[in-house]
Design a protein around this motif. Structure first.
Motif, PDB file in Angstrom:
ATOM      1  N   GLU A  97       0.844  -1.201   0.000  1.00  0.00           N
ATOM      2  CA  GLU A  97       0.000   0.000   0.000  1.00  0.00           C
ATOM      3  C   GLU A  97       0.874   1.243   0.000  1.00  0.00           C
ATOM      4  N   PRO A  98       0.683   2.138  -0.959  1.00  0.00           N
ATOM      5  CA  PRO A  98       1.479   3.372  -0.999  1.00  0.00           C
ATOM      6  C   PRO A  98       1.199   4.212   0.250  1.00  0.00           C
ATOM      7  N   PRO A  99       2.204   4.794   0.861  1.00  0.00           N
ATOM      8  CA  PRO A  99       1.977   5.619   2.054  1.00  0.00           C
ATOM      9  C   PRO A  99       1.065   6.811   1.776  1.00  0.00           C
ATOM     10  N   GLU A 100       1.076   7.315   0.517  1.00  0.00           N
ATOM     11  CA  GLU A 100       0.230   8.474   0.182  1.00  0.00           C
ATOM     12  C   GLU A 100      -1.259   8.153   0.294  1.00  0.00           C
ATOM     13  N   LYS A 141      -2.898   6.831   2.597  1.00  0.00           N
ATOM     14  CA  LYS A 141      -3.485   7.035   3.923  1.00  0.00           C
ATOM     15  C   LYS A 141      -4.171   8.393   4.057  1.00  0.00           C
ATOM     16  N   LYS A 142      -3.754   9.358   3.274  1.00  0.00           N
ATOM     17  CA  LYS A 142      -4.335  10.701   3.418  1.00  0.00           C
ATOM     18  C   LYS A 142      -5.665  10.859   2.684  1.00  0.00           C
ATOM     19  N   HIS A 162      -2.560   1.047  -7.160  1.00  0.00           N
ATOM     20  CA  HIS A 162      -2.932   0.179  -6.040  1.00  0.00           C
ATOM     21  C   HIS A 162      -4.444  -0.042  -6.007  1.00  0.00           C
TER      22      HIS A 162
END
Length: 343
Positions: A8-11, A13-14, A65
């Motif tokens: 999962e890309p960290p971006e 989460k926003k 993703h």
């Protein structure tokens, strides 16, 4: 061999759930998304469309993703770009044109996003005149959706008997069914708002009155005199619509006081320098004794001044008064009425 799932890309989460759904629908486009759009309610379409319109740029790894099954197609994209234009193009071909138009009208712009927001910007007298012909229950539903201060102003404009009936229905009102709200919205949109927009086309005399207000005194008088010869009725109407420095004398003391507080003191001194004595006394009467003394001293220290400079300063005072009125801080006497007041 089974491919390993992408991390999962960290971006990601926003982004909220509705934003992730908006990304998916934007990436699917018309061809693949039509069947999904068709299953959504009008409110869901509006919410999703508004979210798409505000997405801005979405990183390609986030899209990849979310749409892993289409990773071959999306991995080459630098980004997606959600905007009002891409939202409208996406909805066209999926929904009827009139439905797309209504949805885009509701989500565009910083204000007036819903029918109720738009209704809150309608003058209470105009709205009450329309509601007088509606069933009390319909009026109760509409007022329950407005802000309390606007609803109060509309109520005060209704006939007393109707107003009392509406209040009683609002007190007994349970949760209004969604279908009823939608039906009222549609009626307001098709019957009231459309008629209002046609009736609110601006009188060209009003625009011309504003232009004349901005002219210097000599040019204003010369042009009105010429207009008296060729179109006396238009000249008379323009004069009635103009708000001049002399009209400030008709304001309430509280309004004059607000103007004094907001005005540039040197500009006010210059404006009053060329004003008749009663106008000067009106302004002085709203000041403290010390402030009035200082203003008189500044006017005296100016010595002789050009009439044109005084007129320009007086025009600036008129613009200030109109600006304060537009913000609801003062009331201006309506030049078209003997005793009416307008904001």
């Amino acid at each position: 061999m089974t491919a390993m799932p992408l991390a999962e890309p960290p971006e990601l989460k926003k982004f909220s759930g509705i934003q992730r759904a908006a990304m998916l629908m934007l990436a699917l486009g018309k061809e693949h998304g039509a069947a999904i759009w068709d299953q959504l309610s009008t409110d869901e379409i509006k919410e999703l469309s508004a979210t798409i319109a505000q997405l801005g740029r979405v990183p390609a790894n986030v899209v990849e993703h979310l749409l892993i099954q289409f990773s071959g197609e999306v991995s080459s994209m630098a980004s997606l770009h959600g905007s009002y234009e891409t939202t409208e193009r996406l909805l066209q071909g999926i929904l009827p044109d009139d439905k797309v138009k209504d949805i885009m009208q509701d989500i565009r712009g910083p204000s007036g996003r819903t029918m109720w927001d738009k209704l809150s910007n309608v003058n209470e007298t105009v709205l009450a005149a329309y509601l007088k012909n509606e069933y009390p229950q319909t009026v109760a539903v509409i007022l329950s959706k407005l802000s309390s201060d606007h609803a109060a102003r509309v109520l005060s404009e209704l006939p007393q008997e109707l107003g009392t009936d509406v209040i009683m229905r609002m007190l007994r009102m349970d949760t209004v069914q969604k279908e009823v709200i939608q039906e009222v919205e549609q009626t307001l949109r098709t019957e009231f708002m459309s008629n209002l927009s046609r009736s609110q086309r601006r009188d060209p005399h009003e625009s011309m009155a504003e232009i004349f207000n901005a002219l210097d005194r000599a040019s204003e008088e010369a042009m009105l005199a010429a207009l008296d010869e060729r179109a006396p009725e238009s000249a008379e109407r323009i004069r009635a619509l103009m708000f001049t420095f002399d009209d400030l004398a008709n304001l309430l003391p509280a309004a004059i006081s607000a103007i004094v507080r907001s005005a540039d003191k040197r500009e006010m001194a210059l404006a009053l320098k060329g004003a008749p004595e009663p106008m000067k006394q009106l302004f002085f009467s709203t000041m403290t004794e010390r402030a009035a003394k200082l203003l008189r001293e500044e006017m005296a220290a100016m010595g002789p001044v050009r009439a044109r400079d005084c007129e320009e300063a007086q025009s600036a005072m008129v613009r200030l008064a109109k600006s304060l009125a537009d913000r609801g801080e003062i009331m201006l006497v309506d030049p078209k009425s003997d005793d009416g007041l307008i904001y």
